[in-house]
Design an enzyme around this catalytic site. Sequence first.
Site, PDB file in Angstrom:
ATOM      1  N   SER A  24       0.846  -1.188   0.000  1.00 27.20           N
ATOM      2  CA  SER A  24       0.000   0.000   0.000  1.00 27.20           C
ATOM      3  C   SER A  24       0.882   1.238   0.000  1.00 27.20           C
ATOM      4  CB  SER A  24      -0.899  -0.005   1.234  1.00 27.20           C
ATOM      5  OG  SER A  24      -0.095   0.157   2.380  1.00 27.20           O
ATOM      6  N   LYS A  25       0.229   2.381  -0.055  1.00 24.36           N
ATOM      7  CA  LYS A  25       0.927   3.672  -0.145  1.00 24.36           C
ATOM      8  C   LYS A  25       2.062   3.809   0.883  1.00 24.36           C
ATOM      9  CE  LYS A  25      -0.970   6.155  -3.449  1.00 24.36           C
ATOM     10  NZ  LYS A  25      -0.168   5.824  -4.621  1.00 24.36           N
TER      11      LYS A  25
END
Length: 503
Positions: free
Chosen positions: A262-263
């Site tokens: 994820s980010k």
Amino acid sequence: MMTTGGQPSGPVRVRFAPSPTGTLHVGSARTALYNFLFARHEGGVLVLRVEDTDAARSSRDFEESIMADLAWLCLSWDEGPDIGGGCGPYRQSERSAAGVYRDAAMRLLEAGKAYYCFCPQERLDELRQRCLDRGEMPRYDRACAGLAREEAAARVAAGEPATIRFRIPDRDVVVEDIIHGKVRFAGDVLGDFIILRSDGVASYNFAVVVDDIAMDITHVIRGEDHLTNTARQALLYDALGAAPPAFAHHSLIMGPDGGKLSKRHGATSVGDFRKMGYLAPAIVNYLALLSWSPGEDREKLTLTEMGEEFDLARVSRSPAIFDIQKLNWLNGLYIRELGPDDFHGAIGPFLGEVPAQLSLTAGQLAVAEAAVRNAMVVLTDAAGLIEDFFVMAPLGAEEDSAEIREPEAVAVLDLALAAVGGLKAADEFSAADAETVIAEAKEWLSALRQQCKERDIPPKRLFRTLRIALTGRTSGPEVPYLLAGLARETVSERLRAAREFAT
Ligand code: GLU
């Protein structure tokens, strides 16, 4: 009990079905890639289906950006919203408007395999909370399952809002997955789920099955986060009287800490990686190898080669850990493989104003490009490396550079200064001449090397002295490239400055 997994007959048809609610994530790109490779391997068809039933979160901009990213990766499709095909429309919003899901829901309703549910949201919320409090999976209690069909139809006709729920058959489901083998689900935990909401919008599970049937999909290849959906979908195939496709659920991409990529791990979308200077062939090569390998330790493969070798049965079940070092390694290999023109075209957008700021001729830029290529990992490295190629560090700033004050080095500088007229000037050559000018600089250097030899000056001293004089640094591009790229005027100026520094 019901089991999916007969071998579908007929030509292979697979689909990539993105929801246009964001840009293309590398995990989705990997799903698209596996579908693409499988279709190529089997001589089948890849369908692109846009799952935009969530009108509030979907947008045409995201749809276009996903298609542009797929095209950039060279993952082409054979049927889709942009090119049409025999099973259109290929956007769920358009299929919904055409009544495709409503008709299918009505068929299930008439067969008694689905029913109207009038429970208000507050009741459903309470029910959900009660299940959770008891430590159970939230599941509908079938309050409306027993309503007489005529009564329900009358309430709907009177305008009462109603959803349509699927009546889950009371039996276990076994999904026969190509990657996971047999996966068993207890039927009673699935719950009678909604297939059509009160606003007429189909639920994900329902729309997918109706479409996969209508589009003759033979193999569903997607992430394993969809496995529990597959149990529900398998029951829907049965209820709709269709044979299920074969299923293959690949693992998800994890960050180095084991959490879903994820980010917080950094770049996650294909667009991020493109902007960071990764090449499309390196990305697809890397994504394919995350949980598949053609064997024999082969690691660098083109899309065509991967299509020839791809085998779902060889896709590993283990989580795929995203290893940026490996992607970097592959990207470097692909950068070095580009021909000079492709390389020039690829780094152009990443150089920005650098060539203009340094007033480089096309010939000088071509020499510098050839010089920095081996040191590059991503295309964004080019600007800094080219800047360092032309802009020197102050003499003496690097401690070791003081060695050009030693008598042997001074002798090298004098010999080089006497010969500098033999180099090309910057305005005397074009990009097409770059290779020749580099070759001439090599000859110039061997002549100098011969003169050094006659004076017992070792070659290493020659190279180090010239590199320090020309760059102010003890390491960097190879000397013939510097001689060619900096060209006569600058080489001569820097040699003179170094000679002065040495006295
Ligand atoms: N639209 C779904 C998603 O993006 C597709 C899942 C599927 O392949 O069935 O996750």
